[in-house]
Design an enzyme around this catalytic site. Structure first.
Site, mmCIF file in Angstrom:
data_model
loop_
_atom_site.group_PDB
_atom_site.id
_atom_site.type_symbol
_atom_site.label_atom_id
_atom_site.label_comp_id
_atom_site.label_asym_id
_atom_site.label_seq_id
_atom_site.Cartn_x
_atom_site.Cartn_y
_atom_site.Cartn_z
ATOM 1 N N ALA A 310 0.786 -1.233 0.000
ATOM 2 C CA ALA A 310 0.000 0.000 0.000
ATOM 3 C C ALA A 310 0.819 1.285 0.000
ATOM 4 O O ALA A 310 0.318 2.324 -0.412
ATOM 5 C CB ALA A 310 -0.945 0.006 1.202
ATOM 6 N N GLY A 313 0.432 5.072 0.006
ATOM 7 C CA GLY A 313 -0.956 5.255 0.404
ATOM 8 C C GLY A 313 -1.826 5.994 -0.586
ATOM 9 O O GLY A 313 -3.010 6.218 -0.315
ATOM 10 N N GLY A 314 -1.278 6.374 -1.733
ATOM 11 C CA GLY A 314 -2.079 7.102 -2.713
ATOM 12 C C GLY A 314 -3.268 6.303 -3.197
ATOM 13 O O GLY A 314 -4.408 6.794 -3.217
ATOM 14 N N ASP A 360 4.445 -8.440 5.413
ATOM 15 C CA ASP A 360 5.062 -8.775 4.134
ATOM 16 C C ASP A 360 4.003 -9.399 3.238
ATOM 17 O O ASP A 360 3.348 -10.381 3.620
ATOM 18 C CB ASP A 360 6.215 -9.757 4.364
ATOM 19 C CG ASP A 360 7.026 -10.029 3.104
ATOM 20 O OD1 ASP A 360 6.525 -9.753 1.997
ATOM 21 O OD2 ASP A 360 8.156 -10.535 3.226
ATOM 22 N N CYS A 524 4.448 -0.050 -12.335
ATOM 23 C CA CYS A 524 4.896 1.175 -12.992
ATOM 24 C C CYS A 524 6.157 0.880 -13.809
ATOM 25 O O CYS A 524 7.164 1.582 -13.685
ATOM 26 C CB CYS A 524 5.147 2.287 -11.973
ATOM 27 S SG CYS A 524 6.330 1.861 -10.681
#
Length: 608
Positions: A310, A313-314, A360, A524
């Site tokens: 996460a 946190g975006g 994890d 990404c």
């Protein structure tokens, strides 16, 4: 309006057209500019050329060295609206008296996402300010602010006098290209006799291969630059000048201080707005594909959703806002500090449905299939046992532990023997003294070192089939992030390692989502081995998974085909018909986003 000044300065600089002139020496034209080239490992380059084609991969490589020429803002719709945010941003600009561009020409907006020209204000006031709402259906909570670049910078150098120069680290330079200032920790080297207030050119030291096969920048922090060819990495800095600014400290001050702004960059190759401390809690700066990822998950109010990796946190907060802060979003990360940052962001945005744990993602499935239902009514003894287990398994009392009244805590002593015996039968032994001690902790409440938010709760995993939706934004090679000035350390072996690591995480996600649920996988990176190859693995291994359509869909299709490695292993990508069900964001496309990939899976009836 004090917080609006950084935004004003950054947007003002984006309107100023930097004029260039002919230098007296061709060397200056070649040296003092920004024209970086990514140097790939030869095997990695061959791999990507196979995937994209030589021309396309060349365009991707070039695009990666530049930032996107706009900033993407996600509006916290629980506190505000896109229209209101636009008006607030315009008010910040209007209060400072910003007019149109210095050359008298109006600024037109970027037509990638706007339905038309973004005209706000009239007359001598604000003219065609490039702040506008996204017109893509479903993304009305997104606001764009255009930047500008690349600009040709006139550094004011003389043919017989070297520039005063500050060399920064690659990571610092990548931040500066996105709109940041030069902070002290990022400075590597500096010209002699730089004083506060001096104009300095800012260049970047990019890692280079050494004789031992390792990568480094060839200079130590504090190196003195003379502006001569004898300077370290003099030739390597050709084409790597990212702007000009005012030194905020002397040379001695820069290398003595541990924090602070070393250079305020006033003339940038790329001018992008800074949103530091602007409309805090109402907006969040986020890449467009990341926003679309949360929408693709399509979380519904009241559901239980897991964000497996996460931080920062975006996407977690985007999911919570789409759920209208109703339900539960469980956010996990294996880093204590990163989990703390998620908590802080959730608090800043006013979100209460987010629960965070240190965990994890490779161990996200609990080893036992039993879980404690904190919401169901049980006898006092069972509540005490559950609360005790919570206290024993984490660094601090978890806020989700069952509530124990004072009467129940005081009455614990009459049940301690039974509790001890029952827990011993389960293979766990706790002394009566320990039970009394923890009963007192429950009675008295958390101590000063155990206040909410002071520590992070650990988790030992979650039962299978316990989430309606799971987002796996997997740790990856990050080869889609922009701007990027260095890729040399990535090898075929490291790329394949990323893919194997992600498959193990995906296996955990499949176990955690319930039948009828949804998994969204994203990265990404431009690496098909971490994108299309993962989809192929998922569909081949789990016959109950199927690719699902995504909304909104503005990314391009996935890659078809396969690649045969030098060791004979074959990596399969998508098959015909599957390419339109994923979203691949190409950094060289007109969308001008980072490189990104999204796949969405529907989960059918699992096999027993």
């Amino acid at each position: 309006m004090k917080k609006g000044w950084p935004l004003l300065r950054s947007i003002r600089s984006s309107f100023v057209t930097t004029q260039s002139r002919t230098h007296s020496k061709m060397d200056h034209l070649e040296r003092y500019n920004y024209d970086p080239t990514l140097h790939w490992n030869p095997q990695v380059e061959e791999y990507f050329i196979k995937a994209y084609g030589a021309d396309h991969f060349s365009r991707i490589s070039k695009a990666l060295t530049n930032p996107s020429c706009y900033s993407c803002i996600r509006v916290n719709t629980l506190k505000s609206s896109s229209d209101a945010i636009i008006q607030k941003l315009l008010a910040i600009l209007e209060e400072t008296g910003l007019k149109c561009a210095a050359d008298g020409k109006s600024i037109t907006t970027n037509h990638r996402f706007a339905g038309g020209m973004g005209v706000f204000g009239d007359g001598d006031a604000l003219q065609k300010i490039p702040i506008y709402k996204c017109q893509i259906p479903g993304l009305e909570n997104v606001v764009f602010v255009d930047g500008s670049g690349p600009h040709t910078i006139q550094y004011g150098d003389a043919s017989n006098k070297p520039l005063k120069e500050i060399v920064v680290s690659r990571k610092c330079a990548e931040a500066v290209l996105r709109g940041a200032q030069v902070f002290v920790p990022g400075v590597v080297a500096c010209s002699a006799h730089v004083e506060k207030g001096d104009m300095v050119a800012v260049s970047v030291a990019v890692e280079q291969p050494s004789l031992d096969g390792k990568w480094g920048i060839g200079m130590t922090r504090g190196t003195v630059l003379q502006g001569l060819e004898t300077d370290p990495l003099y030739l390597e800095r050709n084409g790597l000048y990212i702007g000009q600014g005012t030194a905020m400290m002397s040379r001695a001050g820069i290398f003595r201080a541990s924090e602070g702004i070393a250079v305020e960059v006033t003339n940038r190759v790329f001018s992008l707005p800074s949103f530091n401390d602007v409309l805090e809690g109402e907006i969040f700066l986020q890449n467009l594909p990341s926003i679309i990822t949360a929408h693709a998950l399509d979380p519904q109010p009241g559901e239980r959703v897991l964000d497996m990796c996460a931080a920062p946190g975006g996407k977690t907060t985007a999911i919570a806002i789409l759920m209208k802060d109703e339900g539960e979003v469980v956010a996990v990360d294996r880093s204590h500090n990163k989990v703390m940052n998620i908590q802080k962001l959730a608090a800043e945005l006013g979100l209460t449905c987010i629960t965070t744990y240190k965990l994890d993602a490779l161990k996200a499935v609990s080893r036992t299939n039993q879980s404690v239902d904190f919401s169901s009514p049980h006898c006092n003894e069972e509540k005490l046992k559950a609360a005790f287990a919570s206290l024993s398994s984490s660094e601090s009392p978890t806020e989700n532990a069952p509530f124990v009244t004072m009467e129940e805590a005081n009455g614990c002593a009459t049940h301690d023997e039974n509790v001890t015996n029952k827990m011993t039968n389960q293979g766990i032994y706790h002394s009566k003294a320990d039970i009394r001690k923890n009963a007192r902790r429950l009675k008295n409440g958390p101590g000063r070192s155990h206040c909410k938010g002071a520590k992070v709760d650990n988790s030992k995993g979650f039962p299978p089939n316990s989430f309606d939706r799971v987002l796996l934004d997997a740790p990856c090679s990050a080869l889609g992030l922009r701007p990027r000035l260095f890729v040399g350390e990535e090898t075929i072996e490291s790329l394949r390692h990323h893919g194997n690591y992600q498959r193990k995480m995906f296996d955990q996600a499949v176990k955690l989502v319930r039948p009828g649920g949804v998994i969204v996988y994203s990265t990404c990176t431009i690496n098909p081995g971490e994108n299309e190859a993962l989809v192929r693995y998922a569909l081949n291994r789990y016959t109950f998974l199927s690719l699902a359509s995504q909304n909104p869909r503005i990314g391009g299709p996935g890659l078809l085909g396969h690649f045969e490695f030098y060791d004979g292993n074959v990596e399969e990508w998508l098959r015909p018909g599957e390419e339109e069900l994923v979203q691949r964001f190409d950094p060289s496309s007109p969308l001008d986003t980072i490189g990104f990939f999204i796949a969405k899976f529907n989960v059918g009836q699992k096999h027993t």
